[in-house]
Design an enzyme around this catalytic site. Structure first.
Site, PDB file in Angstrom:
ATOM      1  N   LYS A  52      37.473  40.634  13.203  1.00 53.57           N
ATOM      2  CA  LYS A  52      37.482  39.952  14.496  1.00 53.57           C
ATOM      3  C   LYS A  52      37.099  40.912  15.608  1.00 53.57           C
ATOM      4  CE  LYS A  52      42.451  40.739  15.107  1.00 53.57           C
ATOM      5  NZ  LYS A  52      43.756  40.124  15.389  1.00 53.57           N
ATOM      6  N   ARG A 149      54.354  33.900  18.400  1.00 49.49           N
ATOM      7  CA  ARG A 149      52.975  33.772  18.869  1.00 49.49           C
ATOM      8  C   ARG A 149      52.433  32.517  18.193  1.00 49.49           C
ATOM      9  NH1 ARG A 149      48.661  38.711  18.286  1.00 49.49           N
ATOM     10  NH2 ARG A 149      48.910  38.081  16.104  1.00 49.49           N
ATOM     11  N   TYR A 271      36.726  60.051  43.660  1.00 48.56           N
ATOM     12  CA  TYR A 271      37.309  59.137  44.641  1.00 48.56           C
ATOM     13  C   TYR A 271      38.722  59.560  45.040  1.00 48.56           C
ATOM     14  CZ  TYR A 271      33.695  55.521  44.174  1.00 48.56           C
ATOM     15  OH  TYR A 271      32.522  54.806  44.204  1.00 48.56           O
ATOM     16  N   MET A 330      33.345  53.825  37.868  1.00 45.61           N
ATOM     17  CA  MET A 330      32.793  52.729  37.088  1.00 45.61           C
ATOM     18  C   MET A 330      31.771  53.192  36.054  1.00 45.61           C
ATOM     19  SD  MET A 330      30.768  49.282  38.298  1.00 45.61           S
ATOM     20  CE  MET A 330      32.158  48.605  39.201  1.00 45.61           C
TER      21      MET A 330
END
Length: 391
Positions: A52, A149, A271, A330
């Site tokens: 998956k 779940r 940053y 990013m």
């Protein structure tokens, strides 16, 4: 632009992998070896392969074909679309769809001979209706044994097993459940869920059963039943907390170093200026960031994890481990390469983000997460290279 320039430019041939800003190497031989390892650890049970999430980010087509060639004949995917993608690469396999089936997915399920894992009363009702119209088709039944779940409740499953009024077409080929705490072998939840699942197996006598994913396999034969479901271990990730990982690394993620720059003591980095340099430094700017699944929480400073005293992540370049400097952005991450010899690194080199030298779970811990998330969160910008298993 002249025709001469066009002609000369067209003659330049560069391998896409060698030129890529980001690249991912997937060792299919290691993947196959890991499946064989987990098959051996499964003892008398058969080992399936969980593919998956695009085979945990490694590529469902290539990984599926490799695992099929290695001997896997049962596969698990999360969605019907994943099953349809896998089918051509595992032609004779049973492909189980963990999310089951919903209206509108019938064509893909039947056309690709997929086995839905029915996990709720709503899905069961829909499936029985389909069988009444179409005729029998294999399906599996998911029973919740404490995870809370997916799955029918234990009581509902036991009632269903004894219900003499159930449709004749109710004939699952597999009953399964999922362990919540298998990665912590000492957890009492494991034994509690095992005992609950044993009730299910006894109630559905003659139906194959499956309880254990990767971590559950390591719990031993009591947890193996008929079919195991190794996932993360196939891709080289840690399955059990606090235990040395025996699996081979499968994925190596690398980023090109775009620039090496000199920075002075007292200057700030990235940053927010959260890192102030305490010495004259050399900084390597690598072409990977959080858009590429290299999480901001890996940053060397300026995030809550660092303020709590946890160290940031490192990269590996030309035999050296180097720390992240400042915040991950990013598209770019800055590494402090001051301690490397001047001739040990240059622009254009690749830095390993995770792989054989930087285990993915070690990197994940620096981000406050797990290897699963690092692998499945890889972005779309990696150029991929597959190392083929040698027969």
């Amino acid at each position: 632009m002249t025709d001469d320039f066009d002609d000369s430019f067209s003659e330049i041939e560069t391998d896409a992998f060698d030129a890529a800003p980001l690249r991912l190497t997937v060792d299919l031989g290691a993947l196959a070896d890991n499946w064989r390892d987990m098959a051996s650890r499964s003892g008398k049970a058969r080992a399936s392969a969980v593919v998956k999430a695009d085979a945990y980010g490694m590529g469902i087509e290539d990984c599926g074909a490799t695992l099929y060639h290695a001997g896997a004949r049962d596969f698990f995917v999360a969605t019907v679309a994943e099953g349809a993608t896998l089918r051509p690469h595992a032609p004779e396999a049973r492909i189980f769809v963990l999310s089951g089936i919903w209206p509108g997915q019938e064509r893909l399920v039947f056309a690709n001979d997929l086995v839905p894992v029915v996990a709720s009363e709503e899905q069961l009702s829909f499936w029985m209706g389909l069988m009444a119209e179409r005729g029998d088709h294999p399906f599996a039944l998911h029973v919740d044994t404490g995870f809370n779940r997916l799955g029918l409740s234990l009581d509902d499953a036991l009632f269903l097993a004894d219900d003499v009024t159930r449709p004749a077409s109710f004939d699952p080929v597999l009953v399964l459940s999922h362990l919540a705490c298998a990665d912590t072998p000492s957890s009492p939840m494991n034994r509690m869920q095992l005992e609950s699942f044993q009730q299910v197996v006894a109630a559905f006598e003659g139906v194959e059963s499956s309880l254990s994913a990767s971590a559950g396999i390591f719990l031993g034969p009591d947890y193996h039943f008929d079919l195991t479901r190794p996932g993360i271990a196939l891709y080289g990730g840690e399955a059990v907390n606090g235990v040395a990982n025996p699996m081979r690394a499968v994925a190596k993620a690398e980023a090109r170093i775009l620039q090496i720059r000199e920075a002075k003591q007292g200057q700030t980095v990235s940053y927010g200026g959260t890192l102030r340099l305490t010495r004259d430094s050399r900084l390597a700017i690598a072409s990977a960031g959080y858009a590429d699944g290299y999480h901001r929480s890996l940053s060397g400073s300026g995030i809550p994890l660092r303020e709590m005293g946890n160290s940031g992540a490192h990269g590996f370049v030309n035999g050296h481990k180097v720390p992240i400097a400042g915040r991950v952005t990013m598209d770019l991450t800055i590494f402090d390469v001051t301690d490397l010899p001047a001739n040990a690194i240059r622009a254009g080199d690749y830095i390993e983000l995770f792989g054989p030298n930087m285990p993915v779970d070690d990197v994940a811990r620096a981000a406050g997460t797990i290897g699963y998330e690092m692998l499945t969160g890889l972005g779309l910008r990696y150029e991929r290279q597959y190392l083929i298993e040698e027969d």
